[in-house]
Write a protein that holds these residues in place. Structure first.
Motif, PDB file in Angstrom:
ATOM      1  N   GLY A 141       0.780  -1.203  -0.043  1.00 18.36           N
ATOM      2  CA  GLY A 141      -0.222  -0.005  -0.125  1.00 18.36           C
ATOM      3  C   GLY A 141       0.866   0.977   0.014  1.00 18.36           C
ATOM      4  N   PHE A 256     -10.774  -9.018  -2.427  1.00 19.65           N
ATOM      5  CA  PHE A 256      -9.840  -7.880  -2.576  1.00 19.65           C
ATOM      6  C   PHE A 256      -9.657  -7.321  -3.576  1.00 19.65           C
ATOM      7  CE2 PHE A 256      -5.569  -6.334  -3.248  1.00 19.65           C
ATOM      8  CZ  PHE A 256      -5.179  -5.441  -2.123  1.00 19.65           C
ATOM      9  N   ASN A 260     -11.056  -3.277  -4.560  1.00 20.35           N
ATOM     10  CA  ASN A 260     -10.257  -2.149  -4.991  1.00 20.35           C
ATOM     11  C   ASN A 260     -10.348  -1.714  -6.572  1.00 20.35           C
ATOM     12  OD1 ASN A 260      -7.762  -1.651  -3.073  1.00 20.35           O
ATOM     13  ND2 ASN A 260      -8.274  -3.733  -2.745  1.00 20.35           N
ATOM     14  N   THR A 285      -8.070   2.134   0.242  1.00 19.20           N
ATOM     15  CA  THR A 285      -6.672   2.278   0.205  1.00 19.20           C
ATOM     16  C   THR A 285      -5.678   2.621   1.239  1.00 19.20           C
ATOM     17  OG1 THR A 285      -6.653   2.705  -2.234  1.00 19.20           O
ATOM     18  CG2 THR A 285      -4.462   2.857  -1.328  1.00 19.20           C
ATOM     19  N   GLY A 288      -5.906   0.118   4.160  1.00 18.09           N
ATOM     20  CA  GLY A 288      -5.274  -1.007   3.600  1.00 18.09           C
ATOM     21  C   GLY A 288      -3.876  -1.252   4.567  1.00 18.09           C
ATOM     22  N   SER A 292      -2.941  -4.161   7.525  1.00 11.54           N
ATOM     23  CA  SER A 292      -1.872  -5.096   7.612  1.00 11.54           C
ATOM     24  C   SER A 292      -1.076  -5.168   8.911  1.00 11.54           C
ATOM     25  CB  SER A 292      -0.977  -4.898   6.487  1.00 11.54           C
ATOM     26  OG  SER A 292      -1.543  -5.136   5.115  1.00 11.54           O
ATOM     27  N   SER A 315     -14.559  -8.844   7.415  1.00 11.88           N
ATOM     28  CA  SER A 315     -14.434  -8.281   6.030  1.00 11.88           C
ATOM     29  C   SER A 315     -15.882  -8.572   5.373  1.00 11.88           C
ATOM     30  CB  SER A 315     -13.330  -9.026   5.357  1.00 11.88           C
ATOM     31  OG  SER A 315     -11.982  -8.780   5.883  1.00 11.88           O
ATOM     32  N   GLY A 340     -11.075  -1.687   3.956  1.00 18.87           N
ATOM     33  CA  GLY A 340      -9.569  -1.726   3.596  1.00 18.87           C
ATOM     34  C   GLY A 340      -8.708  -2.255   4.514  1.00 18.87           C
ATOM     35  N   ASN A 344      -7.298  -6.062   3.715  1.00 17.48           N
ATOM     36  CA  ASN A 344      -5.606  -6.279   3.583  1.00 17.48           C
ATOM     37  C   ASN A 344      -4.918  -7.114   4.672  1.00 17.48           C
ATOM     38  OD1 ASN A 344      -4.273  -4.211   1.422  1.00 17.48           O
ATOM     39  ND2 ASN A 344      -6.285  -3.359   1.819  1.00 17.48           N
TER      40      ASN A 344
END
Length: 448
Positions: A141, A256, A260, A285, A288, A292, A315, A340, A344
């Protein structure tokens, strides 16, 4: 973990940032390329998909070679292919040529993902493995965001070709960094035992500041002819694990890339303005990278597979929340950040869990084929959703359908059982590197 282990993780994140830049380079330059070559929407669609096709093939191909010839060696080869594809893209004279070189670039990206994921996992300890892989995943990202900002400055000043040229130059820098800083996989040195294995092990021990000798030990026993590494994935030992992971990769990557690729357009279809649609895409974005890192932070306390299942279920729920709140933009944008973050986080989770499912002899093959199968879902998602939209499906129906797809991924992960081949120090007596010991502790005193 020693400082050098974190250096490897940081370099892995840099490589993934380059992958984010490379993969989205075609999106950054789409308008300029369309004007220069006079492309139709269909032709541009194939150009946008060409890199993903190359990534799928690259992940499938480089994985088995990395298990046979060395992860570091194949990483260097993948980076070289990636740089070559970017430089050739910068001098493409037609849309056909550009599409070919985008496939070459994708081949390199797929190989990078397969090898770096395994190296990051193997050079992280049990407690921080999820965090390390999540930092590595978050690089995507970051690279995509900074790449987009860079493209807005490069294209007006130097044209669209400068975007690919810059990516190629950055990849050359990464080749030098890998050559200087990234060691070979310890598990590869033990199982394949190349001629320089003991010397490489001694160098790794010095760099990681591990006390006590690390020996190669006896060669692994073999009974009769051995299956290829791909054949072993579907053999009796790994068949169930492999099929469940492939299913999870395919379904999560489908969700995913749906989110996106289609969010800005579907938000407009559901009643938002074009500007609001773009903002909605940016919210995904933005969330994201944090998603993570959140996944990684949680795995320092909780089981990585169960955390991944929780992210997958949430999700699916937030996809529905997102599309059903478009009449209240502030609420929808907040839900977009959550989508996001969670989707992610699911990708980071797959990259964390998959290396733990296989032993060293097939680990990169397992990761590479998981990523490759996932890319098939990534390629199909935009095409299938476009066809359903043409057939009259509403944005709400599409989001709910994809939400159901993601729920099936959670069911597959629930059935998954790890432990067949956890990375080095997770298996007592595996002959892998011992944990790093404090300076004041006598050598040989710490347990695995």
């Amino acid at each position: 973990m020693s400082p050098y282990q974190w250096v490897i993780v940081a370099l892995a994140a840099f490589l993934n940032a380059l992958d984010g830049y490379d993969v989205l380079a075609m999106a950054f330059t789409a308008t300029s390329v369309t004007e220069e070559f006079g492309l139709t929407g269909s032709q541009l669609g194939w150009l946008l998909s060409s890199g993903l096709i190359g990534m799928a093939v690259g992940a499938l191909a480089f994985g088995p070679f990395a298990d046979r010839f060395g992860r570091r060696r194949m990483l260097m080869a993948a980076l070289t292919v990636n740089a070559l594809g970017l430089f050739l893209s910068a001098v493409a004279g037609s849309a056909l040529e550009l599409g070919m070189w985008r496939i070459v670039t994708g081949l390199g990206v797929g190989g990078i993902l397969a090898t770096v994921t395994v190296l990051t996992s193997e050079y992280s300890n049990n407690r921080y493995r999820g965090m390390a892989v999540s930092i590595y995943t978050a690089g995507y990202g970051l690279g995509a965001t900074l790449g987009g900002m860079g493209a807005t400055a490069l294209i007006p000043a130097f044209g669209w070709r400068s975007v690919f040229l810059t990516g190629g130059l950055l990849t050359v820098i990464s080749i030098v960094l890998v050559l200087l800083l990234v060691p070979e996989s310890v598990d590869y040195l033990r199982t394949r035992r190349p001629a320089n294995a003991q010397r490489e092990l001694a160098r790794i021990v010095r760099w990681l500041r591990i006390q006590g000798p690390v020996e190669l030990g006896s060669a692994p026993e073999t009974n009769g002819p051995q299956k290829s590494s791909v054949g072993q994935l579907l053999g009796r030992r790994y068949r169930s694990t492999t099929l469940l992971l492939w299913c999870s990769f395919f379904l999560i990557m489908f969700g995913f890339y749906f989110a996106n690729s289609w969010t800005p357009r579907l938000l407009v279809e559901s009643g938002m303005s074009e500007q609001q649609g773009i903002i909605g895409g940016l919210m995904l974005t933005m969330g994201g990278t944090f998603g993570s890192l959140l996944y990684g932070a949680l795995t320092t306390k909780w089981n990585s597979r169960l955390t991944l299942i929780a992210f997958t279920v949430l999700s699916a729920a937030t996809l529905v929340l997102f599309i059903t709140t478009t009449s209240i933009p502030a609420l929808a944008f907040s839900a977009g950040v959550l989508v996001g973050m969670l989707i992610n986080g699911c990708i980071a989770g797959l990259y964390t869990v998959t290396p733990q499912a296989y032993d060293s002899s097939v680990r990169t093959t397992g990761v590479g084929w998981g990523i490759g199968v996932g890319r098939v879902g990534a390629i199909l998602a935009p095409i299938l959703v476009g066809a359903l939209l043409d057939a009259g499906w509403t944005p709400t129906a599409l989001y709910m359908g994809v939400s159901a797809v993601v729920v099936f991924a959670a069911l597959a992960l629930f059935k998954l059982r790890l432990g067949a081949g956890a990375p080095p120090e997770a298996v007592p007596g595996s002959g892998a590197l011992p944990e790093r010991q404090p300076e004041s502790e006598p050598a040989g005193q710490a347990g695995r």
